[in-house]
Scaffold this motif. Structure first.
Motif: not given
Length: 414
Positions: A289-290, A326-336
């Motif tokens: 989680t975020l 879900e925000a954690y996954r979005i930040v993770q994909e943005g950084l990736s």
């Protein structure tokens, strides 16, 4: 002409003929039961010595067949025969025994129709071929004249002999046409009588939609967790290799980040695979989680040599669990995406405004490598997550900067 011959004598016509013959064979015991009733009723000992009584026994046996078709295995057996011999597509037929009254009624109708048409075609297949052959050769047997079973005298006329042969020759294709027509009729009615109901089709569609949703969720989770981890480990290892002889301290930090990333990814992979189980086991790792994992994500990203500035204007612990996950996954994909395709530094801003969580990831455009086969699902996964939460997302380049903006509603998110 070729189409007509294929309709009468092609492989599909022959298989449907066999299907009808099987129906006629199934009708025999019911006809025998009917003869037991017709014989005493008419006072005739040998019912099968009279064609009308035979037909009466056959007609009386069909309702008995309809009653016995309520046996649970009747529909699966008939569905298998219709699929194999009638050429009916499997998707148009139901699976398993009939359960409702309407399904049992349609099965009884199909079974009665199969046995009825099968009995008629079987009887014609037994009687017509020898009779047709007899009509063809009868005018040639002149030596039979004057015997007790000789040729009728009217066949002495040439026209009668010619018509007898023509009639005999016409009976064979007529029999084939009758069998092909009955087989086509059964094949056309099979979906209506043996097919699923609208409720069954709706339930099957809902099941397929649920399965597809699970598959899409698995694809998103695997892409965002394992895909990000592999990209981060690759960049961290590459950065460590470049400064191996000049900056041992950075190499130690990069190796520690690789160890932490791989260990954490194993836990996330276990959580993703938990979707495939009936329920999460006691050893299944919780989804990141975020609130709990943002700092670790930023630390592992920076360990790969990527400069990341983060501005968090809200308390992640106050976010609803679903939004935080879900925000954690979005930040993770943005950084990736920034790690793989863009330049540095990367700017991350997280804030709340007007009942929404706003996430912005910005970075300068760098030299983008050639896209790998099967890639390009990250932004689609972000869009799917945002859409499921009722938010909005936008990603694109402007003035040399790549920007990802996401708004997620906070109200109504559990």
């Amino acid at each position: 002409m070729t189409e007509a011959l294929r309709f009468l004598f092609g492989g599909r016509a022959r298989r449907r003929w066999i299907h009808l013959i099987l129906g006629g064979a199934l009708a025999v015991p019911y006809t025998l039961v009917g003869s037991v009733i017709v014989g005493p009723f008419t006072g005739v000992d040998n019912v099968f010595g009279s064609l009308p009584l035979q037909l009466g026994s056959f007609a009386l046996g069909l309702p008995i067949a309809a009653v016995t078709s309520l046996f649970p295995l009747t529909r699966p057996l008939e569905v298998g025969a219709a699929r194999a011999l009638c050429g009916v597509e499997a998707d148009l037929l139901a699976h398993g025994p009939a359960r409702t009254r309407a399904e049992r009624g349609r099965t009884a109708g199909w079974f009665t129709l199969h046995l009825g048409l099968g009995g008629i075609v079987s009887g014609m297949s037994l009687a017509l071929p020898p009779f047709a052959v007899a009509l063809i050769v009868l005018p040639l047997l002149s030596w039979l004249r004057g015997t007790p079973h000789g040729v009728p005298e009217f066949l002495d006329h040439p026209w009668a002999q010619a018509l007898s042969a023509v009639a005999g020759l016409a009976m064979l294709p007529a029999l084939a046409a009758c069998a092909a027509g009955c087989g086509t009729l059964l094949a056309r009615w099979a979906p209506a009588l043996l097919g699923p109901t609208p409720e069954d089709r709706l339930a099957a569609a809902e099941t397929r939609a649920a399965d597809l949703a699970v598959r899409n969720r698995l694809a998103r989770e695997l892409h965002d967790s394992v895909g990000h981890a592999l990209s981060a480990v690759t960049l961290q290892a590459s950065a460590a290799r470049r400064v191996l002889d000049t900056d041992p301290e950075f190499v130690r930090e990069a190796l520690a980040a690789i160890e932490d990333t791989t260990r954490r990814t194993v836990g996330e992979l276990d959580a993703v695979l938990g979707v495939l189980r009936d329920g999460d086991g006691p050893g299944t790792a919780p989804a990141p989680t975020l609130a709990a994992d943002l700092d670790g994500l930023l630390r592992r990203t920076r360990a790969g040599g990527q400069r990341v500035t983060a501005s968090v204007g809200t308390d992640p612990a106050a976010l609803p669990p679903l939004v935080s996950r879900e925000a954690y996954r979005i930040v993770q994909e943005g950084l990736s995406n920034a790690l793989k395709h863009s330049g540095e530094p990367v700017g991350l801003r997280i804030s709340t405004a007007d009942g929404h969580l706003e996430i912005t990831v910005e970075n300068p455009l760098g030299a983008r490598p050639a896209p790998r086969p099967g890639g390009g699902h990250g932004l689609r996964g972000i869009a799917d997550r945002v859409r499921l939460l009722g938010g909005t997302s936008h990603a694109g380049a402007s003035d040399g900067t790549w920007c990802l903006r996401v708004r997620l509603p906070l109200k109504g998110s559990a």
